[in-house]
Enzyme design. Structure first.
Site, PDB file in Angstrom:
ATOM      1  N   LYS A  17       1.065  -1.205   0.279  1.00 35.77           N
ATOM      2  CA  LYS A  17       0.358   0.223   0.153  1.00 35.77           C
ATOM      3  C   LYS A  17       0.647   1.415  -0.300  1.00 35.77           C
ATOM      4  O   LYS A  17      -0.166   2.319   0.062  1.00 35.77           O
ATOM      5  CB  LYS A  17      -1.135   0.182   0.942  1.00 35.77           C
TER       6      LYS A  17
HETATM    7  C1  LIG Z   1      -4.241  -4.726   0.602  1.00 36.53           C
HETATM    8  C2  LIG Z   1      -3.456  -6.099   0.264  1.00 36.53           C
HETATM    9  C3  LIG Z   1      -3.456  -7.368  -0.444  1.00 36.53           C
HETATM   10  C4  LIG Z   1      -4.686  -7.288  -1.166  1.00 36.53           C
HETATM   11  O1  LIG Z   1      -4.419  -5.830  -2.634  1.00 36.53           O
HETATM   12  P1  LIG Z   1      -6.405  -5.712  -3.017  1.00 36.53           P
HETATM   13  O2  LIG Z   1      -5.586  -4.918  -3.685  1.00 36.53           O
HETATM   14  O3  LIG Z   1      -6.671  -5.625  -1.644  1.00 36.53           O
HETATM   15  O4  LIG Z   1      -6.706  -7.093  -3.960  1.00 36.53           O
HETATM   16  C5  LIG Z   1      -2.540  -8.101  -0.688  1.00 36.53           C
HETATM   17  N1  LIG Z   1      -2.125  -8.574   0.375  1.00 36.53           N
HETATM   18  C6  LIG Z   1      -1.228  -7.237   1.231  1.00 36.53           C
HETATM   19  C7  LIG Z   1      -0.289  -7.352   1.813  1.00 36.53           C
HETATM   20  C8  LIG Z   1      -2.213  -6.451   1.397  1.00 36.53           C
HETATM   21  O5  LIG Z   1      -1.565  -5.414   2.239  1.00 36.53           O
END
Ligand SMILES: *Cc1c(COP(=O)(O)O)cnc(C)c1O
Length: 494
Positions: free
Chosen positions: A109
């Site tokens: 993120k």
């Molecule tokens: C948010 C997240 C995901 C999933 O990603 P999306 O974009 O919501 O599909 C997978 N792994 C981690 C560690 C995340 O923080």
């Protein structure tokens, strides 16, 4: 470039307005009217991450001027990341791991949320917005901290994060409730991520409440991947990893590759779809789920059915049943059929399911993994290749093994690695045979570091001595009340 709503494409706005607004007033999500193309990809080969980010984002953020877009990129991708490449690609026994967790909060993120505050500030300038911006965020664990970290202490913006009280790892929770910054507010919701996300989306579409806040000089936006400003920066690393393979001679010009993406809200993999539509040579986008396997079912049958119980797993950031960004994919695949999408989303909200025939999902494959398989994968890859994966990345690894078994496809493959294993110390440590029963979460990390001969990220170790600053919790019905109390605004009904 204009952005249109997936539920009413006559709603058409600029990129900066889309970022400012977060979600369309009709409940739809903004998407680019046309997905732009990249030509002569090999000429991008020698660009660094920032130059590449500029070349790609330039095509989407057409109402930002060159200087301010470059400024946003330079501010975002600096020493906050512990590696110069920003998204390093690691070869583990012939499979490539794209490590997206070297930012400030140790999950992918950070890539988008490092730049979103700068894009938003510029959007405020471009649109001469005078109200104070309130970022409303629901988190399944990682978005919350990444948003808090990057929006903390920014003037003219407040940030409110709702996280599911029992649905995040200990470290994820500590990261959020110790957050400093006068403009930050963190609340645990009694419920799961879907409850938190639905409450937040409902508020972002509540026109009476929005008008009421308008009168109090506030304007809502969102840091969730429903905001188009989250998605666009994520397209960049798909290109970056491809170009790295090309530059190092691991693939030929125009050779297609696969990506395996651990998926929750469908934001990451959707960025991969945009990259493919832009012209990046992608064979398959492999959607990997945990036991909340609603997307696996949908991609394999065309039926999206959320009439099931959400399971809490060791990959909490993927414990989601309502994957918001799927709406965007369906809008594109249906030839921008906004009436169809509006109908489907209403049916999902009222009846809990929808079914689609004649879906053209040929670009996608989907698999899911049980908790046992995830734990087994973490251990085996560590034993055989001395590479430590977090549980989310292990979901992707396991999906890839299933794909290989089923198809025997030898196409070069990149596994998207979304979090540091130290964010999920308990499940990673027990997977590789450390007896964790007598340790607290920090002792577990120490043992994990010793056994794997790796350094615990300092930002995680430091949590131990941080003061807990946020002790708020609420029921999902009270989200609006909590927001009003924090913003110190009066009397509208909850
Ligand atoms: C948010 C997240 C995901 C999933 O990603 P999306 O974009 O919501 O599909 C997978 N792994 C981690 C560690 C995340 O923080």
């Amino acid at each position: 470039m204009k952005y249109i709503s997936t539920r009413d494409k006559s709603i058409s706005i600029t990129s900066s307005k889309g970022i400012l607004q977060g979600i369309s007033r009709d409940g739809g999500l903004f998407v680019p009217e046309i997905i732009p193309k990249i030509e002569n990809l090999e000429t991008f080969k020698d660009m660094d991450y920032k130059q590449l980010a500029y070349s790609i984002m330039r095509k989407y953020l057409t109402d930002y001027d060159d200087i301010s877009l470059k400024h946003c990129i330079n501010k975002a991708y600096d020493e906050k990341f512990s590696t110069e490449e920003i998204s390093p690609l690691v070869d583990v026994g012939g499979v490539y791991y794209l490590e997206l967790f070297h930012g400030a909060t140790f999950a992918f993120k950070d890539i988008a949320l490092s730049i979103l505050p700068y894009l938003l500030k510029e959007a405020i300038n471009i649109n001469k917005e005078e109200k104070e911006i309130v970022i409303l965020t629901a988190t399944s664990g990682d978005t919350g901290k990444a948003a808090l970290e990057n929006f903390a202490n920014i003037k003219g913006i407040k940030i409110i994060v709702f996280f599911p009280e029992d649905g995040v790892s200990n470290i994820q929770k500590l990261q959020m409730i110790t957050q400093e910054g006068e403009n930050t507010f963190v609340v645990g919701v009694k419920g799961d991520f879907d409850d938190a996300q639905s409450s937040v989306k409902k508020i972002l579409n509540d026109s009476d409440f929005i008008d009421f806040l308008d009168g109090n000089n506030y304007r809502f936006s969102s840091a969730n991947s429903i905001n188009i400003g989250r998605l666009i920066p994520q397209i960049v690393y798909y290109f970056h990893s491809y170009l790295t393979l090309l530059k190092e001679g691991n693939i030929a010009n125009d050779e297609k590759i696969n990506f395996v993406v651990p998926t929750g809200n469908f934001g990451n993999i959707l960025a991969g779809y945009y990259a493919k539509e832009m012209g990046l040579p992608i064979n398959k986008l492999i959607c990997a789920s945990n036991e909340n396997n609603i997307l696996t079912d949908f991609i394999n049958t065309g039926i999206y059915d959320r009439r099931r119980k959400l399971v809490l797993t060791s990959s909490p950031s993927m414990d989601i049943l309502i994957s918001s960004n799927l709406e965007r994919l369906l809008f594109h695949l249906s030839g921008q059929d906004d009436v169809l999408i509006k109908g489907l989303m209403e049916q999902l909200s009222e009846e809990g399911y929808y079914e689609l025939e004649n879906l053209h999902l040929d670009d996608f494959k989907a698999y899911y993994s049980s908790e046992e398989e995830i734990s087994y994968s973490i251990n085996r890859v560590f034993q055989q290749c001395n590479y430590l994966m977090d549980p989310h990345t292990a979901v992707a690894h396991n999906a890839y093994e299933k794909y290989r078994l089923e198809t025997s496809d030898n196409t070069k493959t990149v596994i998207i690695s979304t979090a540091s294993p130290f964010k999920f110390g308990e499940s990673v440590a027990s997977s590789i045979g450390i007896d964790i029963s007598n340790y607290d979460e920090f002792q577990i990390l120490v043992e994990l570091g010793k056994k794997t001969n790796t350094n615990i990220p300092k930002g995680i170790l430091d949590l131990k001595d941080k003061r807990i600053l946020h002790k708020n919790s609420c029921n999902k019905e009270d989200v609006k009340k909590v927001i009003k109390r924090y913003l110190k605004v009066g009397e509208i009904d909850d």
